[in-house]
Design an enzyme around this catalytic site. Structure first.
Site, PDB file in Angstrom:
ATOM      1  N   GLU A 105      10.494  40.262   4.667  1.00 57.30           N
ATOM      2  CA  GLU A 105       9.045  40.705   4.575  1.00 57.30           C
ATOM      3  C   GLU A 105       8.756  41.482   3.488  1.00 57.30           C
ATOM      4  O   GLU A 105       7.787  41.347   2.551  1.00 57.30           O
ATOM      5  CB  GLU A 105       8.627  41.360   5.865  1.00 57.30           C
ATOM      6  CG  GLU A 105       8.508  40.478   7.017  1.00 57.30           C
ATOM      7  CD  GLU A 105       9.929  40.038   7.694  1.00 57.30           C
ATOM      8  OE1 GLU A 105       9.934  39.271   8.477  1.00 57.30           O
ATOM      9  OE2 GLU A 105      10.745  40.827   7.541  1.00 57.30           O
ATOM     10  N   GLN A 123       5.217  36.152  10.084  1.00 55.95           N
ATOM     11  CA  GLN A 123       5.350  35.375  11.229  1.00 55.95           C
ATOM     12  C   GLN A 123       4.562  36.132  12.326  1.00 55.95           C
ATOM     13  O   GLN A 123       4.156  35.487  13.380  1.00 55.95           O
ATOM     14  CB  GLN A 123       6.885  35.158  11.551  1.00 55.95           C
ATOM     15  CG  GLN A 123       7.433  34.045  10.650  1.00 55.95           C
ATOM     16  CD  GLN A 123       8.513  33.561  11.197  1.00 55.95           C
ATOM     17  OE1 GLN A 123       9.374  34.177  11.903  1.00 55.95           O
ATOM     18  NE2 GLN A 123       9.057  32.280  10.965  1.00 55.95           N
ATOM     19  N   HIS A 139       6.867  41.237  19.086  1.00 56.58           N
ATOM     20  CA  HIS A 139       6.035  40.245  18.572  1.00 56.58           C
ATOM     21  C   HIS A 139       4.512  40.333  18.946  1.00 56.58           C
ATOM     22  O   HIS A 139       3.835  39.854  18.483  1.00 56.58           O
ATOM     23  CB  HIS A 139       6.366  38.724  19.277  1.00 56.58           C
ATOM     24  CG  HIS A 139       7.924  38.435  18.834  1.00 56.58           C
ATOM     25  ND1 HIS A 139       9.021  39.108  19.228  1.00 56.58           N
ATOM     26  CD2 HIS A 139       8.244  37.137  18.253  1.00 56.58           C
ATOM     27  CE1 HIS A 139      10.189  38.354  18.587  1.00 56.58           C
ATOM     28  NE2 HIS A 139       9.596  37.231  18.247  1.00 56.58           N
TER      29      HIS A 139
END
Length: 331
Positions: free
Chosen positions: A66, A88, A135
């Site tokens: 990233e 993501q 996430h």
């Protein structure tokens, strides 16, 4: 005579794809880069079909890095490109924080305007989809205190496409947050081709005189349900979709609370250090003497997002919002 505009029914994720496609057709310097954005079409298929249409020189699969994705995008943006960098998940952005804080947000100021960084960072975020740890993080407040970065969150497909196009055209970096719960939750008519939804402007979704509700992203559906329940009890809510978290639409925030004298702020991020505190400060600065009751917040708890089914308890619910509405309208 008004010309009819062609529309199609799209989900939010389809609207995001369409917004990128429109701008990539219009401007050859718009490129997409990130993990699995090419052949796989992205983890949520937001870039599905773009590599076939525009080639792998404009839709670029990157390593799982990233910091490298964002650092490369900054360099590209300073040299004539308009990169759209995909994270993501927002919870994966932490390795890139240094690049965003120390470079992307500061290049304009550092170079006295000689360089700008016209880049977009797309990131799905939010709980409620039973994703694993990290996430589901909602850490937008890490970026709303970062002058030089705009932070935006659409809540529906129409806004998603129009705000993404505006973000791509913006001369400065924009963090474009996409609530995962909204990706495929609904479809709505979205115009074909190019249109803009301005950044920095909130939207009034429902008129009311008794209490203002501020929310954004996936919480819009929650507060809309709460406002309907409140109306059945005789309480009329002014429902405001903030849409842009930085810079906030200070004028609409002040106008609404000065009308209602009461406010409930809803976000799924933890309460401590969350955007609600900034909005409370703004209300205090602009509208303190208009307030009839203390401001209430309905937020996630001060914990990491819990796993799976416990998310339902963690997330603000319509019931919790109704309780806050009833509390402030007692005054």
């Amino acid at each position: 005579m008004t010309t009819a505009v062609d529309t199609k029914k799209l989900t939010m994720v389809q609207a995001v794809t369409d917004g990128m496609r429109v701008m990539m057709k219009e401007q050859e310097n718009v490129i997409v880069l990130g993990e699995d954005v090419g052949q796989n079409g992205g983890v949520f298929r937001a870039t599905d079909g773009l590599v076939a249409e525009f080639g792998d020189h404009r839709v670029i699969d990157t390593p799982l890095a990233e910091s490298g994705i964002i650092g490369t995008s900054i360099g590209l943006a300073m040299n004539g490109f308009k990169p759209i960098a995909e994270m993501q998940f927002l919870g994966f952005i932490y390795p890139a924080f240094n690049q965003i804080m120390t470079h992307a947000s500061r290049i304009r100021a550092r170079t006295l305007g000689a360089f700008t960084v016209p880049m977009v960072i797309r990131a799905p975020f939010g709980a409620g989809v039973r994703a694993p740890e990290i996430h589901s993080d909602s850490v937008e407040a890490l970026f709303t205190g970062m002058p030089g970065m705009k932070v935006v969150v659409p809540s529906n497909p129409y806004d998603a496409k129009g705000m993404l196009i505006s973000a791509i055209e913006d001369p400065d970096p924009v963090l474009f947050l996409e609530p995962m719960r909204c990706y495929r939750s609904t479809k709505m008519d979205v115009p074909d081709g190019k249109y803009n939804v301005p950044l920095g402007k909130a939207a009034r979704l429902q008129e009311g005189d008794d209490v203002t509700i501020f929310a954004y992203g996936a919480m819009i559906d929650v507060v809309t349900k709460a406002a309907k329940t409140a109306e059945e009890k005789g309480i009329k809510c002014d429902v405001i979709d903030l849409r842009t978290l930085y810079p906030l639409d200070k004028e609409m925030i002040a106008e609404s609370v000065q009308k209602t004298g009461r406010a409930v702020i809803v976000h799924e991020a933890p309460g401590t250090g969350g955007l609600g505190e900034t909005i409370m400060s703004l209300i205090n600065d602009t509208s303190f003497l208009y307030m009839k009751a203390p401001v209430e917040r309905v937020t996630g708890f001060d914990t990491p997002v819990p796993m799976f089914a416990l998310e339902d308890h963690y997330l603000p619910s319509a019931e919790r919002v109704v309780q806050a509405i009833e509390k402030v309208t007692q005054f």
